[in-house]
Design an enzyme around this catalytic site. Structure first.
Site, PDB file in Angstrom:
ATOM      1  N   ASP A 398      24.103  81.146  68.551  1.00  0.00           N
ATOM      2  CA  ASP A 398      25.210  80.437  68.431  1.00  0.00           C
ATOM      3  C   ASP A 398      24.950  78.977  67.625  1.00  0.00           C
ATOM      4  O   ASP A 398      23.916  78.335  67.797  1.00  0.00           O
ATOM      5  CB  ASP A 398      25.591  79.765  69.791  1.00  0.00           C
ATOM      6  CG  ASP A 398      26.881  79.321  69.899  1.00  0.00           C
ATOM      7  OD1 ASP A 398      26.938  78.074  69.370  1.00  0.00           O
ATOM      8  OD2 ASP A 398      27.872  79.622  70.652  1.00  0.00           O
ATOM      9  N   ILE A 399      25.635  78.755  66.655  1.00  0.00           N
ATOM     10  CA  ILE A 399      25.499  77.509  65.983  1.00  0.00           C
ATOM     11  C   ILE A 399      25.693  76.147  66.477  1.00  0.00           C
ATOM     12  O   ILE A 399      26.694  76.230  67.423  1.00  0.00           O
ATOM     13  CB  ILE A 399      26.463  77.573  64.612  1.00  0.00           C
ATOM     14  CG1 ILE A 399      26.172  78.948  63.762  1.00  0.00           C
ATOM     15  CG2 ILE A 399      26.207  76.253  64.061  1.00  0.00           C
ATOM     16  CD1 ILE A 399      27.246  78.913  62.485  1.00  0.00           C
ATOM     17  N   GLU A 441      31.612  81.492  66.560  1.00  0.00           N
ATOM     18  CA  GLU A 441      30.182  81.208  65.905  1.00  0.00           C
ATOM     19  C   GLU A 441      29.041  81.891  66.302  1.00  0.00           C
ATOM     20  O   GLU A 441      27.837  81.411  66.404  1.00  0.00           O
ATOM     21  CB  GLU A 441      29.995  79.621  65.647  1.00  0.00           C
ATOM     22  CG  GLU A 441      29.701  78.999  67.306  1.00  0.00           C
ATOM     23  CD  GLU A 441      31.169  78.551  67.836  1.00  0.00           C
ATOM     24  OE1 GLU A 441      31.191  78.064  68.742  1.00  0.00           O
ATOM     25  OE2 GLU A 441      32.110  79.317  67.573  1.00  0.00           O
TER      26      GLU A 441
END
Length: 525
Positions: A398-399, A441
């Protein structure tokens, strides 16, 4: 004037001359049903009679056994205070018949005065089982329900009271039948006369199995069995088709052993009992075979004649998914109405359908923004690996602070960041690995034939690369990742992703920009 085309229904009417096959089928079915019912009724009656015979045998034997105990109790009363003679009487009583596995003589308090064999090591102990207490209280010959004795054996206790000449109650003498070992029930009931899955078993008044050829079934409670329910409701005898507690379709007969309140059940697999009906149908078919062969030849000829153009259309339709078959479709001979209409419809529609299929196939497997595979493809690949029992690991990433990227630089730059991460994922993975945009994301890398440790190292390489490289925002981005390995004995695909997600959550909680591996809560930095 509208041209008339021959319709398929007209051809079917022409083939209807073969309707005599329905007559043959009806005859075979009727014979089969009648034989089935006859065989079922005969088998049910046979099992009922067999169960009654065994129940009568067991009942008579138990009556004789109780009489033997009562008779010997008079002798035992004479030596109630003579330990040596009591042991001799116990040994004699056990060895003169093969009825009992052991003999015990107890006083009015339940204290054991003598046993046979002496290896039981219960002499001098007070027996407190319900069976002993009931027998002492009732002061009459009794057959107990099954229970677990002080010797840790599952047994039935058959006893008779001991009175002296003056009628004073001195205790009781009893014999045991060890249910989980070879006992008299094996000889009385023996093996079922059909060696085809048929068998006999005995239940007590509470629906507990006390005799079964499969000794592992002894002590099972089978009260859900309809036959056992009838025995518990004191039905004397009967027969019924049932599904037993093992899920088998059985034809069962039953009868009760009045002395003990037991029920004897004799049952045979329905499939085996009805097999002769199937054999009869086969013999009838052999007799009618010559006529059937002629009929079959006619049907085959007509079927080929009717189905050939339809088959050709189907073949061209299938191959048209890969190439243009419009010219070949036009060449298919159409000699009746339905084929003519189908051919015309296919010619006009397959070109359009081919284009649409290609479009939707591409859309269904690929994320349009990043060019990575989508969630559906990931699920299919994981199912494939699980079915093939191929080990694999996943990285769920996950960003970090992606919402801030969108809020600061706009969604256009946010999309570029997602594409940038997708590119970086491909640079650190193998051709056999699957990179997927899981949603928003979140991304997943599926690594076949890879341990969690190896996947952890891949995730670390990607994380370090990102934190040391400028992204489309002009600054570095970081990711948090969770790593989990598929273990066949523990996880489904859904649980594996859930475990990786928990690790990702821990990575976020511990400050982001780190990789957490399942079963290891130590961050990498």
């Amino acid at each position: 004037m509208k041209k008339y085309h021959l319709k398929l229904q007209h051809l079917i009417i022409g083939v209807a001359i073969l309707a005599f096959l329905l007559t043959i089928a009806s005859s075979l079915w009727s014979s089969y049903r009648m034989n089935n019912q006859t065989l079922m009724d005969n088998t049910l009656e046979t099992n009922r009679v067999y169960a009654e015979k065994l129940a009568t045998t067991a009942n008579n034997y138990l009556t004789e056994t109780l009489q033997t105990l009562v008779y010997n109790s008079n002798t035992i009363a004479k030596y109630i205070d003579n330990e040596e003679r009591l042991n001799e009487e116990a040994d004699r009583l056990r060895m003169q018949t093969n009825t009992f596995n052991s003999i015990s003589i107890v006083d009015t308090k339940g204290k054991v005065l003598a046993t046979s064999p002496q290896t039981l090591e219960i002499k001098g102990k007070v027996l407190a089982s319900k069976a002993i207490k009931d027998a002492i209280r009732e002061k009459r010959p009794m057959i107990s329900d099954p229970y677990r004795a002080i010797t840790n054996r599952e047994l039935i206790y058959i006893s008779a009271p001991i009175f002296n000449k003056k009628g004073k109650y001195l205790g009781l003498v009893g014999g045991t039948i060890y249910l989980e070992e070879t006992n008299i029930l094996n000889e009385l009931l023996g093996k079922h006369f059909y060696d085809d899955g048929s068998y006999v078993y005995v239940v007590d008044r509470n629906g507990r199995i006390i005799y079964h050829e499969d000794r592992s079934r002894i002590n099972d409670v089978v009260t859900e069995n309809p036959i056992v329910q009838k025995i518990m409701n004191h039905d004397k005898s009967g027969a019924q088709r049932i599904t037993n507690s093992q899920g088998q379709d059985m034809l069962a007969g039953y009868s009760t052993v009045d002395n003990a309140g037991w029920g004897v059940v004799s049952q045979r697999p329905t499939e085996v009992a009805l097999q002769p009906a199937e054999n009869m149908v086969k013999e009838m078919l052999y007799v009618a075979l010559p006529l059937l062969i002629i009929t079959l030849a006619i049907i085959i000829w007509a079927a080929i004649k009717i189905s050939r153009p339809l088959q050709r259309l189907a073949e061209l339709t299938e191959s048209s998914m890969k190439k243009d078959e419009e010219k070949n479709l036009s060449a298919v001979p159409a000699w009746y109405y339905e084929v003519i209409q189908l051919k015309n419809a296919l010619i006009h529609s397959l070109s359009f359908l081919h284009q649409q299929v290609n479009f939707f196939m591409d859309q269904s497997t690929t994320d349009p923004l990043t060019g990575l595979t989508n969630r559906r493809t990931l699920t299919a690949k994981m199912d494939e690996l699980i079915n093939a029992k191929t080990p694999f690991s996943i990285i769920l990433m996950d960003i970090d602070h992606f919402k801030l990227v969108n809020d600061t630089y706009g969604h256009g730059v946010g999309d570029e960041v997602l594409q940038y991460l997708a590119y970086k994922m491909k640079t650190v993975t193998r051709a056999t690995d699957l990179c997927c945009r899981y949603g928003g994301e979140e991304f997943i890398v599926l690594l076949p034939n890879t341990t969690a440790q190896d996947a952890f190292e891949v995730a670390e390489i990607l994380r370090k690369d990102l934190e040391n490289t400028s992204s489309p925002t002009g600054k570095e981005i970081t990711i948090s990742s969770g790593v989990a390995e598929y273990l066949e004995t523990e996880y489904t695909a859904a649980k594996l992703i859930e475990q990786a997600d928990q690790c990702l959550y821990q990575a976020k909680e511990q400050g982001r920009n780190r990789v957490i591996m399942a079963k290891s809560l130590n961050p990498t930095r």
